[in-house]
Design a protein around this motif. Structure first.
Motif, short mmCIF file in Angstrom:
data_model
loop_
_atom_site.label_atom_id
_atom_site.label_comp_id
_atom_site.label_asym_id
_atom_site.label_seq_id
_atom_site.Cartn_x
_atom_site.Cartn_y
_atom_site.Cartn_z
N PRO A 24 -17.57 4.75 -22.24
CA PRO A 24 -16.89 5.40 -23.36
C PRO A 24 -16.36 6.78 -22.95
O PRO A 24 -17.06 7.57 -22.33
N GLY A 25 -15.12 7.03 -23.28
CA GLY A 25 -14.50 8.31 -22.95
C GLY A 25 -13.68 8.31 -21.69
O GLY A 25 -12.87 9.23 -21.46
N MET A 26 -13.83 7.31 -20.85
CA MET A 26 -13.00 7.24 -19.64
C MET A 26 -11.56 6.90 -20.01
O MET A 26 -11.31 6.10 -20.92
N ALA A 27 -10.62 7.51 -19.30
CA ALA A 27 -9.19 7.28 -19.53
C ALA A 27 -8.51 7.18 -18.17
O ALA A 27 -7.90 8.15 -17.70
N PRO A 28 -8.63 6.06 -17.50
CA PRO A 28 -8.17 5.95 -16.10
C PRO A 28 -6.66 6.13 -15.94
O PRO A 28 -5.88 5.67 -16.78
N TYR A 29 -6.31 6.81 -14.85
CA TYR A 29 -4.90 7.06 -14.57
C TYR A 29 -4.69 7.23 -13.08
O TYR A 29 -5.63 7.47 -12.31
N ALA A 30 -3.44 7.11 -12.67
CA ALA A 30 -3.02 7.41 -11.31
C ALA A 30 -2.03 8.56 -11.37
O ALA A 30 -1.14 8.58 -12.23
N ALA A 31 -2.20 9.54 -10.48
CA ALA A 31 -1.36 10.74 -10.50
C ALA A 31 -0.06 10.49 -9.73
O ALA A 31 -0.02 9.75 -8.75
N ASP A 72 -0.93 8.08 -6.41
CA ASP A 72 -2.21 7.41 -6.20
C ASP A 72 -1.98 5.91 -6.12
O ASP A 72 -2.00 5.20 -7.13
N GLY A 73 -1.79 5.43 -4.90
CA GLY A 73 -1.49 4.01 -4.73
C GLY A 73 -2.71 3.12 -4.70
O GLY A 73 -2.62 1.92 -4.97
N ARG A 74 -3.86 3.66 -4.35
CA ARG A 74 -5.10 2.87 -4.39
C ARG A 74 -6.27 3.71 -4.89
O ARG A 74 -7.42 3.33 -4.73
N ALA A 75 -5.94 4.83 -5.49
CA ALA A 75 -6.96 5.66 -6.13
C ALA A 75 -6.62 5.80 -7.60
O ALA A 75 -5.45 5.81 -7.97
N MET A 76 -7.62 5.87 -8.41
CA MET A 76 -7.39 6.15 -9.82
C MET A 76 -8.55 6.96 -10.37
O MET A 76 -9.72 6.69 -10.06
N SER A 77 -8.21 7.97 -11.13
CA SER A 77 -9.22 8.82 -11.74
C SER A 77 -9.71 8.16 -13.02
O SER A 77 -8.92 7.73 -13.86
N LYS A 131 -11.59 4.95 -5.23
CA LYS A 131 -10.63 4.66 -4.16
C LYS A 131 -10.84 3.22 -3.71
O LYS A 131 -11.92 2.87 -3.23
N GLY A 132 -9.80 2.42 -3.90
CA GLY A 132 -9.87 1.02 -3.53
C GLY A 132 -10.06 0.10 -4.72
O GLY A 132 -10.46 -1.06 -4.56
N ALA A 133 -9.76 0.58 -5.94
CA ALA A 133 -10.05 -0.17 -7.17
C ALA A 133 -8.87 -1.01 -7.63
O ALA A 133 -8.88 -1.51 -8.76
N GLY A 134 -7.85 -1.18 -6.79
CA GLY A 134 -6.74 -2.05 -7.16
C GLY A 134 -5.42 -1.32 -7.27
O GLY A 134 -5.34 -0.10 -7.15
N PRO A 135 -4.34 -2.08 -7.50
CA PRO A 135 -2.99 -1.50 -7.49
C PRO A 135 -2.72 -0.62 -8.70
O PRO A 135 -3.33 -0.76 -9.76
N PRO A 192 0.92 1.82 -10.40
CA PRO A 192 2.38 1.88 -10.30
C PRO A 192 2.89 2.54 -9.02
O PRO A 192 4.09 2.44 -8.71
N TYR A 193 2.01 3.20 -8.26
CA TYR A 193 2.42 3.90 -7.04
C TYR A 193 2.02 3.15 -5.77
O TYR A 193 2.12 3.68 -4.67
N SER A 194 1.58 1.91 -5.91
CA SER A 194 1.07 1.16 -4.76
C SER A 194 2.17 0.62 -3.85
O SER A 194 1.87 0.14 -2.75
N ARG A 195 3.39 0.66 -4.30
CA ARG A 195 4.52 0.11 -3.52
C ARG A 195 4.22 -1.34 -3.15
O ARG A 195 4.01 -2.15 -4.03
#
Length: 524
Positions: free
Chosen positions: A79-86, A102-107, A124-128, A130-133
């Motif tokens: 609860p409270g997590m809001a995952p994103y890629a920078a 962040d192609g393979r990292a997400m906060s 780091k390594g949690a999947g694609p 929008p920046y994963s190309r």
């Protein structure tokens, strides 16, 4: 873990990408894009850093629960997590590379612990994203072990760094071409949870400058100052506050690089997107540690031809990267000249701290001309005689009130990698040791006091590549015990730890050319 408090200022206060899909794209007018970890087959905890769990506010019983592996393996959110890629760009090997992100990292979010400290959790390594190309957003076990162990090893060495909370195996295979030679093969996958007060990089500002998005640039600069540099809040004038912030970034970067040089660390990929705005070591890819002292050495196979990121070049590259950051933010000022004095802080701070660091490594209390000459000559001899960097300084600190009259280099022990070079430089090394001992004995400290001071800056243990590779090989075969052991050893890198003395040995000859034990690729 459900009691963790997230406030997620980055996503709440900066504009995000309105497209919530995961399709690869160029992201305009936004600092971040929504992202969600892709579930894995069988998340299982391999190792964790209990100090980092405590910092975040996670109790040890929670770490051992199945829920922990699910969350930090990407299969569940708290609860409270809001995952994103920078969204960010960067200069890679000196060339502008455009949007990276962040192609393979997400906060996952920003935790505020009971003491009020902020810690951003990033997988780091949690999947694609929008920046994963064209990539899959995954990471393999070998690179994840290296990042997990090195993050913690660097912290305990006293080097500014991001931290690592956990290493989770995924139960999935990831296909990688380790040597970039067309022989891709499946490897076990893993996910590291990285922890830092902020993961903002130079590249977050560069991408906005490249797109001439000055409104968002100003917003990001002011947000960064407010959240991550609260000590500057008392500067009322916006221009002065921004200049002071950039000067602080320059000083922090200088401080970080001095520590890299002190412990013999080579980052390997000092692209601007791998430079933390907080002056933290970030993005542990093909890094390495000096075995024999060689200022021209790089651990990165991609960098083998030009050696742009070699050990001795790291201060110059850090300054080059800061110039790129200055160029990016310059449009926010009436004149870019206001940043010049701030930029000069890097050189001033670096040189002062670097000279003080070298004096401390060699056991000098003062830094006169004679001491500086001996430092320069000492480094030259270490290179010419192919001497182990870490072991030499540790042995130097062990020297007592007297030196043997015959062949004093014998007191250094097993620090040489080439017998022929040792013999060729024996006379010069012996003469240098006599001069060093005579001079250092005039500095008003006993041998015992000198030993304590030198051992406080010269580690006994560093995470040599061959040690990490041995842990990787064992873990790949299902035995993660060496990962745990190395994590424990690296918690006390300045202590002798007799039971683990073999981890302080110089690189074995077999490791000189073995894959993963000397140079590495960026493949992970």
């Amino acid at each position: 873990m459900d009691t963790l408090r997230f406030d997620n200022r980055f996503v709440n206060e900066l504009p995000g990408d309105p497209d919530r899909s995961n399709r690869r794209r160029q992201v305009q007018g936004a600092a971040w894009s929504a992202a969600a970890p892709t579930p894995v087959a069988g998340p299982a905890l391999v190792a964790h850093a209990h100090e980092v769990a405590a910092l975040v506010g996670i109790a040890e019983p929670d770490v051992q629960s199945a829920a922990f592996a699910r969350v930090f393996g990407g299969n569940a959110l708290l609860p409270g997590m809001a995952p994103y890629a920078a969204c960010y760009g960067g200069h890679q090997f000196g060339n502008w590379a455009g949007q990276l992100g962040d192609g393979r990292a997400m906060s996952l979010g920003e935790v505020v612990n009971a003491a009020g400290a902020r810690w951003e959790l990033q997988l780091k390594g949690a999947g694609p994203t929008p920046y994963s190309r064209t990539a899959d957003g995954r990471a393999v076990l070998r690179s994840s072990i290296r990042e997990f162990l090195c993050s913690e090893a660097m912290h305990h060495l006293g080097v500014p760094t991001t931290r690592a909370l956990s290493l989770v195996s995924t139960g999935d295979s990831v296909v990688r071409d380790m040597f970039y030679n067309g022989n891709a093969a499946p490897e076990p996958g893993a996910i590291v949870c990285r922890v830092a007060p902020s993961f903002i990089r130079f590249g977050n500002f560069e991408i906005l400058a490249a797109r001439d998005d000055l409104a968002l640039m100003a917003q990001l600069v002011d947000f960064t100052i407010d959240r991550d540099f609260p000590e500057l809040a008392g500067i009322a004038d916006a221009t002065e506050r921004r200049v002071a912030w950039f000067a602080d970034v320059c000083e922090r970067t200088a401080h970080m690089i001095v520590h890299w040089m002190r412990v013999g660390f080579v980052h390997g990929v000092m692209n601007t997107d791998n430079m933390s705005i907080l002056g933290l070591t970030i993005d542990y890819g093909p890094y390495g540690w000096l075995d024999n002292f060689d200022p021209t050495w790089t651990p990165n196979t991609t960098d083998a031809s030009t050696r742009r990121y070699r050990f001795g070049q790291q201060p110059a590259i850090a300054q080059w990267n800061l110039v790129r950051l200055a160029e990016a933010i310059a449009p926010l000022f009436e004149s870019g000249d206001v940043l010049q004095s701030a930029l000069e802080r890097f050189g001033d701070v670096y040189m002062a701290e670097y000279e003080a660091m070298n004096a401390a490594k060699f056991g000098f209390v003062v830094r006169g001309d004679a001491e500086q000459l001996l430092v320069r000559e000492g480094f030259a001899l270490l290179y010419e005689a192919e001497v182990d960097y870490t072991l030499f300084f540790r042995a130097l600190g062990e020297i007592g009130d007297t030196l043997p009259a015959d062949n004093p280099i014998g007191v250094l022990g097993d620090v040489f990698y080439d017998d022929a070079k040792r013999e060729a430089k024996a006379d010069a090394l012996n003469a240098w040791l006599y001069r060093w001992h005579t001079l250092v004995s005039t500095h008003g400290r006993s041998a015992a006091e000198r030993r304590v001071a030198m051992h406080a800056v010269n580690p006994r243990y560093v995470l040599r590549n061959y040690l990490a590779q041995q842990a990787i090989d064992a873990a790949t075969d299902g035995d993660a015990s060496l990962v745990q052991t190395l994590l424990e050893v690296m918690r006390r890198p300045y202590d002798d730890q007799p039971e683990y003395a073999h981890f302080a040995a110089r690189r074995p000859e077999w490791a000189r050319v073995k894959a993963g034990c000397s140079m590495l690729s960026c493949s992970s």
